[in-house]
Design an enzyme around this catalytic site. Structure first.
Site, PDB file in Angstrom:
ATOM      1  N   THR A  81      74.519   7.129   5.332  1.00  0.00           N
ATOM      2  CA  THR A  81      75.479   6.802   6.387  1.00  0.00           C
ATOM      3  C   THR A  81      75.104   5.536   7.137  1.00  0.00           C
ATOM      4  O   THR A  81      75.977   4.740   7.518  1.00  0.00           O
ATOM      5  CB  THR A  81      75.585   7.983   7.373  1.00  0.00           C
TER       6      THR A  81
ATOM      7  N   ASP B  64      71.490  13.812   4.860  1.00  0.00           N
ATOM      8  CA  ASP B  64      71.674  15.092   4.173  1.00  0.00           C
ATOM      9  C   ASP B  64      70.375  15.646   3.616  1.00  0.00           C
ATOM     10  O   ASP B  64      70.179  16.866   3.593  1.00  0.00           O
ATOM     11  CB  ASP B  64      72.678  14.936   3.021  1.00  0.00           C
TER      12      ASP B  64
END
Length: 359
Positions: A20, A97
């Protein structure tokens, strides 16, 4: 004019893996990892004013969910080379993640004193309040700090410094998603300086095999009314298994026989699905209790959560370690054997880096 400082600038290498923190919009909508590590570093306000020399390696550009063990093995080798060449520390930027898993794997394989700092972002650069630049700045400052040596791999997020063996992602969108339920953060980044307030009593490192073998390690979470279907499916497909059990290490009585059979055929590690606290050893005695399962050959994860337990078991199995080695490693990494109690047998499996002690 003041005399120039004779102290050489601290040197930090930033490895960009994507995630991200490196994502930008696509023409069709949504974001994908596209920014280079150079672009990330160039976008950090105040980084040039720190006096830290930053070198950049654009290593991968993938979502965190797509990282694999081969990527981490290559990364660990690249980190080692940079540190041998004189870097004072390294920073890895990646997707959140898998940070709690990748950081722990790097910690297990990192034997040097220089800090390895993992960070990322929860809000991508296209959003108001993107947290990537602040996290990256704090990570570089932490990696450059002499006070973070000997801590191994740490995760720096929202100005908090977390031990890789403890940290967990606890929220899907919050910028304060990373916490260390067992022991809290090691410290904080305050006014540009890493302030370490507590040190682990020790950490476990395990030598990486020259030629790791491919292995499959499953993680099965126990749920209400579980009948063992997923456990039985793992029997012929896996080299090892981690069971995320209820509470302090409990499973339904219906799956006890299945787990007994599995533990006779492969290493089966018993962890708690709660996210904090330890598996117990001898408090409960009913079928499916922790004492019953440990008596049937399962291996306690101790304070390691299921994700960390899987990483440790995978690393041990890929290195060709047997059941005795695995039990010794989990006894120490799970917090049930102090470094000064390490046996000669365990010493052949792992190396222990003692944590510094402060009053």
């Amino acid at each position: 004019m003041p005399e120039p400082s004779s102290t050489p600038a601290r040197r930090v290498v930033v490895f960009g893996l994507g995630g991200t923190i490196a994502m930008t919009s696509t023409a069709g909508g949504g974001v994908v990892p596209a920014l280079s590590a150079d672009q990330l570093v160039d976008a950090v306000p105040g980084l040039a004013d720190t006096g830290i020399t930053v070198e950049v390696e654009d290593f991968r550009r993938v979502p965190g969910a797509s990282l694999a063990f081969d990527d981490l093995a290559a990364l660990a080798a690249a980190i080692q080379a940079r540190l041998v060449a004189g870097a004072d520390g390294v920073v890895i930027t990646q997707g959140t993640d898998t940070i709690e898993e990748t950081a722990y794997l790097l910690d297990l394989t990192h034997h040097r004193p220089e800090p390895v700092v993992v960070t990322g972002a929860m809000r991508n650069p296209t959003l108001a309040g993107a947290d990537g630049p602040g996290n990256l700045l704090a990570a570089v400052q932490t990696a450059a700090s002499p006070d973070t040596r000997e801590l191994g791999a740490v995760v720096v997020f929202a100005d908090e410094i977390h031990a890789a063996a403890r940290v967990r992602k606890t929220h899907s969108t919050s910028g304060y998603t990373f916490v260390s339920a067992n022991g809290g953060p090691l410290g904080y980044v305050v006014e540009g300086h890493a302030r370490v307030l507590n040190h682990p009593t020790g950490r476990t490192t395990i030598t990486t095999a020259a030629e790791p073998r491919p292995v499959e390690v499953a993680l099965v979470t126990m749920v209400l009314g579980d009948t063992g279907t997923l456990l039985r499916a793992a029997a012929d497909q896996c080299d090892g298994l981690v069971v995320a059990a209820f509470g302090v290490g409990h499973v339904p009585h219906r799956v006890v026989d299945t787990l007994t059979e599995l533990a006779a055929a492969m290493p089966v590690v018993l962890a708690s699905r709660t996210g904090a606290g330890s598996v117990l050893a001898h408090t409960y005695a009913f079928p499916g209790s922790e004492s019953d399962l440990l008596g049937r050959g399962l291996i306690s994860a101790g304070f390691l959560d299921p994700l960390k337990a899987r990483i440790l078991l995978h690393h041990l199995l890929s290195g060709g370690h047997d059941q005795a080695d695995i039990r010794a490693a989990f006894a120490q990494a799970g917090g049930y054997t102090r470094p000064d109690q390490q046996t000669d047998h365990a010493d052949t499996v792992m190396q222990t880096v003692q944590g510094a002690t402060r009053a």
